[in-house]
Design a protein around this motif. Sequence first.
Motif, PDB file in Angstrom:
ATOM      1  N   CYS A  29       0.904  -1.191  -0.122  1.00 39.15           N
ATOM      2  CA  CYS A  29       0.113  -0.143  -0.174  1.00 39.15           C
ATOM      3  C   CYS A  29       0.786   1.075   0.042  1.00 39.15           C
ATOM      4  O   CYS A  29       0.604   2.393  -0.674  1.00 39.15           O
ATOM      5  CB  CYS A  29      -0.870  -0.202   1.240  1.00 39.15           C
ATOM      6  N   GLY A  30       1.930   1.221   0.859  1.00 37.19           N
ATOM      7  CA  GLY A  30       2.960   2.144   0.387  1.00 37.19           C
ATOM      8  C   GLY A  30       3.382   2.478  -0.709  1.00 37.19           C
ATOM      9  O   GLY A  30       3.761   3.610  -1.248  1.00 37.19           O
ATOM     10  N   ALA A  31       3.658   1.435  -1.318  1.00 35.87           N
ATOM     11  CA  ALA A  31       4.247   1.602  -2.920  1.00 35.87           C
ATOM     12  C   ALA A  31       3.147   2.222  -3.755  1.00 35.87           C
ATOM     13  O   ALA A  31       3.565   2.892  -4.637  1.00 35.87           O
ATOM     14  CB  ALA A  31       4.635   0.148  -3.597  1.00 35.87           C
ATOM     15  N   ILE A  32       1.864   1.765  -3.751  1.00 38.72           N
ATOM     16  CA  ILE A  32       0.655   2.318  -4.349  1.00 38.72           C
ATOM     17  C   ILE A  32       0.701   3.817  -4.054  1.00 38.72           C
ATOM     18  O   ILE A  32       0.559   4.720  -5.104  1.00 38.72           O
ATOM     19  CB  ILE A  32      -0.379   1.616  -4.096  1.00 38.72           C
ATOM     20  N   SER A  33       0.651   4.208  -2.861  1.00 42.13           N
ATOM     21  CA  SER A  33       0.726   5.547  -2.502  1.00 42.13           C
ATOM     22  C   SER A  33       1.721   6.418  -3.070  1.00 42.13           C
ATOM     23  O   SER A  33       1.613   7.551  -3.561  1.00 42.13           O
ATOM     24  CB  SER A  33       0.735   5.806  -1.009  1.00 42.13           C
ATOM     25  N   GLY A  34       2.936   5.907  -2.867  1.00 41.33           N
ATOM     26  CA  GLY A  34       4.069   6.584  -3.781  1.00 41.33           C
ATOM     27  C   GLY A  34       4.124   6.783  -5.223  1.00 41.33           C
ATOM     28  O   GLY A  34       4.385   7.743  -5.745  1.00 41.33           O
ATOM     29  N   LEU A  35       3.683   5.776  -5.812  1.00 41.70           N
ATOM     30  CA  LEU A  35       3.518   5.904  -7.112  1.00 41.70           C
ATOM     31  C   LEU A  35       2.473   6.784  -7.967  1.00 41.70           C
ATOM     32  O   LEU A  35       2.581   7.574  -8.656  1.00 41.70           O
ATOM     33  CB  LEU A  35       3.244   4.587  -8.069  1.00 41.70           C
ATOM     34  N   LEU A  36       1.354   6.653  -7.057  1.00 38.82           N
ATOM     35  CA  LEU A  36       0.416   7.974  -7.318  1.00 38.82           C
ATOM     36  C   LEU A  36       0.834   9.272  -7.007  1.00 38.82           C
ATOM     37  O   LEU A  36       0.520  10.322  -7.960  1.00 38.82           O
ATOM     38  CB  LEU A  36      -0.641   7.682  -6.550  1.00 38.82           C
ATOM     39  N   HIS A  37       1.499   9.474  -5.825  1.00 41.06           N
ATOM     40  CA  HIS A  37       2.121  10.888  -5.479  1.00 41.06           C
ATOM     41  C   HIS A  37       2.849  11.208  -6.505  1.00 41.06           C
ATOM     42  O   HIS A  37       3.011  12.476  -7.016  1.00 41.06           O
ATOM     43  CB  HIS A  37       2.786  10.439  -4.091  1.00 41.06           C
ATOM     44  N   ALA A  38       3.707  10.617  -7.093  1.00 45.47           N
ATOM     45  CA  ALA A  38       4.769  10.722  -8.210  1.00 45.47           C
ATOM     46  C   ALA A  38       4.166  11.335  -9.368  1.00 45.47           C
ATOM     47  O   ALA A  38       4.462  12.363 -10.071  1.00 45.47           O
ATOM     48  CB  ALA A  38       5.855   9.636  -8.454  1.00 45.47           C
ATOM     49  N   GLY A  39       3.070  10.508  -9.805  1.00 45.55           N
ATOM     50  CA  GLY A  39       2.311  10.741 -10.861  1.00 45.55           C
ATOM     51  C   GLY A  39       1.700  12.194 -11.062  1.00 45.55           C
ATOM     52  O   GLY A  39       1.505  13.112 -11.850  1.00 45.55           O
ATOM     53  N   GLY A  70      12.726  13.771 -15.859  1.00 47.75           N
ATOM     54  CA  GLY A  70      13.276  13.275 -14.657  1.00 47.75           C
ATOM     55  C   GLY A  70      12.102  12.464 -14.062  1.00 47.75           C
ATOM     56  O   GLY A  70      12.175  12.210 -12.833  1.00 47.75           O
ATOM     57  N   PHE A  71      11.009  12.065 -14.769  1.00 47.97           N
ATOM     58  CA  PHE A  71       9.845  11.610 -14.427  1.00 47.97           C
ATOM     59  C   PHE A  71      10.221  10.045 -13.784  1.00 47.97           C
ATOM     60  O   PHE A  71       9.585   9.594 -12.897  1.00 47.97           O
ATOM     61  CB  PHE A  71       8.755  11.487 -15.260  1.00 47.97           C
ATOM     62  N   HIS A  72      11.252   9.567 -14.494  1.00 47.52           N
ATOM     63  CA  HIS A  72      11.627   8.127 -13.951  1.00 47.52           C
ATOM     64  C   HIS A  72      12.017   8.261 -12.688  1.00 47.52           C
ATOM     65  O   HIS A  72      12.091   7.189 -11.815  1.00 47.52           O
ATOM     66  CB  HIS A  72      12.397   7.352 -15.202  1.00 47.52           C
ATOM     67  N   GLN A  73      13.166   8.922 -12.485  1.00 43.10           N
ATOM     68  CA  GLN A  73      13.694   9.056 -11.367  1.00 43.10           C
ATOM     69  C   GLN A  73      12.714   9.509 -10.290  1.00 43.10           C
ATOM     70  O   GLN A  73      12.717   9.075  -9.126  1.00 43.10           O
ATOM     71  CB  GLN A  73      14.729  10.168 -11.398  1.00 43.10           C
ATOM     72  N   ALA A  74      11.974  10.440 -10.607  1.00 43.34           N
ATOM     73  CA  ALA A  74      10.785  10.955  -9.597  1.00 43.34           C
ATOM     74  C   ALA A  74       9.828   9.608  -9.238  1.00 43.34           C
ATOM     75  O   ALA A  74       9.634   9.606  -7.893  1.00 43.34           O
ATOM     76  CB  ALA A  74       9.930  11.941 -10.230  1.00 43.34           C
ATOM     77  N   ILE A  75       9.465   8.675 -10.217  1.00 42.58           N
ATOM     78  CA  ILE A  75       8.657   7.723  -9.743  1.00 42.58           C
ATOM     79  C   ILE A  75       9.535   6.688  -8.742  1.00 42.58           C
ATOM     80  O   ILE A  75       8.827   6.295  -7.619  1.00 42.58           O
ATOM     81  CB  ILE A  75       8.441   6.986 -10.981  1.00 42.58           C
ATOM     82  N   LEU A  76      10.828   6.500  -9.042  1.00 41.50           N
ATOM     83  CA  LEU A  76      11.431   5.744  -8.309  1.00 41.50           C
ATOM     84  C   LEU A  76      11.646   6.130  -7.070  1.00 41.50           C
ATOM     85  O   LEU A  76      11.755   5.418  -5.809  1.00 41.50           O
ATOM     86  CB  LEU A  76      13.004   5.149  -9.038  1.00 41.50           C
ATOM     87  N   GLN A  77      12.025   7.241  -6.929  1.00 42.00           N
ATOM     88  CA  GLN A  77      12.305   8.343  -5.528  1.00 42.00           C
ATOM     89  C   GLN A  77      11.163   8.173  -4.662  1.00 42.00           C
ATOM     90  O   GLN A  77      11.190   7.819  -3.328  1.00 42.00           O
ATOM     91  CB  GLN A  77      12.859   9.520  -5.695  1.00 42.00           C
ATOM     92  N   ARG A  78       9.942   8.576  -5.346  1.00 42.39           N
ATOM     93  CA  ARG A  78       8.754   8.586  -4.475  1.00 42.39           C
ATOM     94  C   ARG A  78       8.386   7.059  -4.072  1.00 42.39           C
ATOM     95  O   ARG A  78       7.778   6.925  -3.127  1.00 42.39           O
ATOM     96  CB  ARG A  78       7.638   9.415  -5.326  1.00 42.39           C
ATOM     97  N   PHE A  79       8.518   6.217  -4.757  1.00 42.86           N
ATOM     98  CA  PHE A  79       8.023   4.941  -4.735  1.00 42.86           C
ATOM     99  C   PHE A  79       8.946   4.425  -3.381  1.00 42.86           C
ATOM    100  O   PHE A  79       8.509   3.684  -2.716  1.00 42.86           O
ATOM    101  CB  PHE A  79       8.626   3.834  -5.850  1.00 42.86           C
ATOM    102  N   LEU A  80      10.189   4.712  -3.154  1.00 42.10           N
ATOM    103  CA  LEU A  80      10.845   4.555  -2.039  1.00 42.10           C
ATOM    104  C   LEU A  80      10.692   5.571  -0.757  1.00 42.10           C
ATOM    105  O   LEU A  80      10.340   5.169   0.238  1.00 42.10           O
ATOM    106  CB  LEU A  80      12.420   4.683  -2.239  1.00 42.10           C
ATOM    107  N   THR A  81      10.517   6.886  -1.255  1.00 37.56           N
ATOM    108  CA  THR A  81      10.303   7.652   0.038  1.00 37.56           C
ATOM    109  C   THR A  81       8.793   7.487   0.574  1.00 37.56           C
ATOM    110  O   THR A  81       8.636   7.389   1.881  1.00 37.56           O
ATOM    111  CB  THR A  81      10.719   9.097  -0.425  1.00 37.56           C
ATOM    112  N   ILE A  82       7.729   7.661  -0.286  1.00 38.81           N
ATOM    113  CA  ILE A  82       6.481   7.678   0.249  1.00 38.81           C
ATOM    114  C   ILE A  82       6.163   6.139   0.440  1.00 38.81           C
ATOM    115  O   ILE A  82       5.409   5.689   1.626  1.00 38.81           O
ATOM    116  CB  ILE A  82       5.454   8.254  -0.762  1.00 38.81           C
ATOM    117  N   GLY A  83       6.500   5.296  -0.445  1.00 34.05           N
ATOM    118  CA  GLY A  83       6.335   4.018  -0.193  1.00 34.05           C
ATOM    119  C   GLY A  83       6.965   3.222   1.108  1.00 34.05           C
ATOM    120  O   GLY A  83       6.235   2.391   1.707  1.00 34.05           O
TER     121      GLY A  83
END
Length: 293
Positions: A29-39, A70-83
């Motif tokens: 659920c953290g990962a889902i939240s992070g991915l949506l946040h990045a997008g 830099g969207f790919h970096q943002a997705i991976l970074q938010r996947f980790l930080t928020i996730g």
Amino acid sequence: AEYMGETIHSNCQAHVGLMPHEKPASFSCGAISGLLHAGLFSPWDRALFLAQLHNRPLFRAANFIHPFEGFHQAILQRFLTIGLYFPLIDTTEALIRSVPLDSFKNRDFSALLAGTSAGVMNAILTNPLTYIKHQSWGTHHQGRIYETAVTIFRTGGPVAFLRGVRPTLIRDVVWGGTFHLLRSQWLPQARHHVSISQPSIFWGFFDNALAATTATIISSPFNYARNLQYGAEKNVLSTQVLLKDLWREACRAPEGIVSHLHKRLFFGWGSVRVGVGMGFSAQVYELCAGKSK
């Protein structure tokens, strides 16, 4: 045997600090939240970074050119930080409450310690990737995540990926402790005192957004120092020097100290962005994990 199983289960829940109705941390659920946040928020984050780096108004067109660079970096970074952030808080707080000391049973103390601990872990785990992302948003290392990382490595070696780690640690400790203490304890308690204690999705979002906004304002000087260190091309000034220079600028500014700090630290739009973003992400995580009431 069935009764004994229920007893053991209840004892295990008590041992890790969970009440019987509380649910464990959910990294999916953290990962889902992070991915949506990045997008949703990546273009806004990039514009804020460029505006602060180049000391120009937020809504200047130059800040929104190539908004998904830099969207790919943002997705991976938010996947980790928020996730990782919300599951880390849940896990850390449960562990803290399991310590057999009275002070660790105090909910305010455990919330503060859980928030700061999650901030430390997040800062250490994600700083290199965050630096790569910010470099891709600038003008001197544009490209894909791998290309940007290789360029940074060739330019400064492995130590280059530690750039900005000190202000990031301070920022995330201050932000994490303030955010979680407010959202989980003080704001619900304040609403209870004014007879607005009924939990709901709206009040959950309100608590998270207000807590994130407050935490962002308090930690904003360290975020400012981190952004300037991330964006520096050659001479990387220390956090202390950057904050002293900022204070000197504010003292000399014709518009006054408060107005100048408001402009440079982005108290307005930057704080709103983090408040809305974290309010949204927290609600997604809690709804997904079944924690929202």
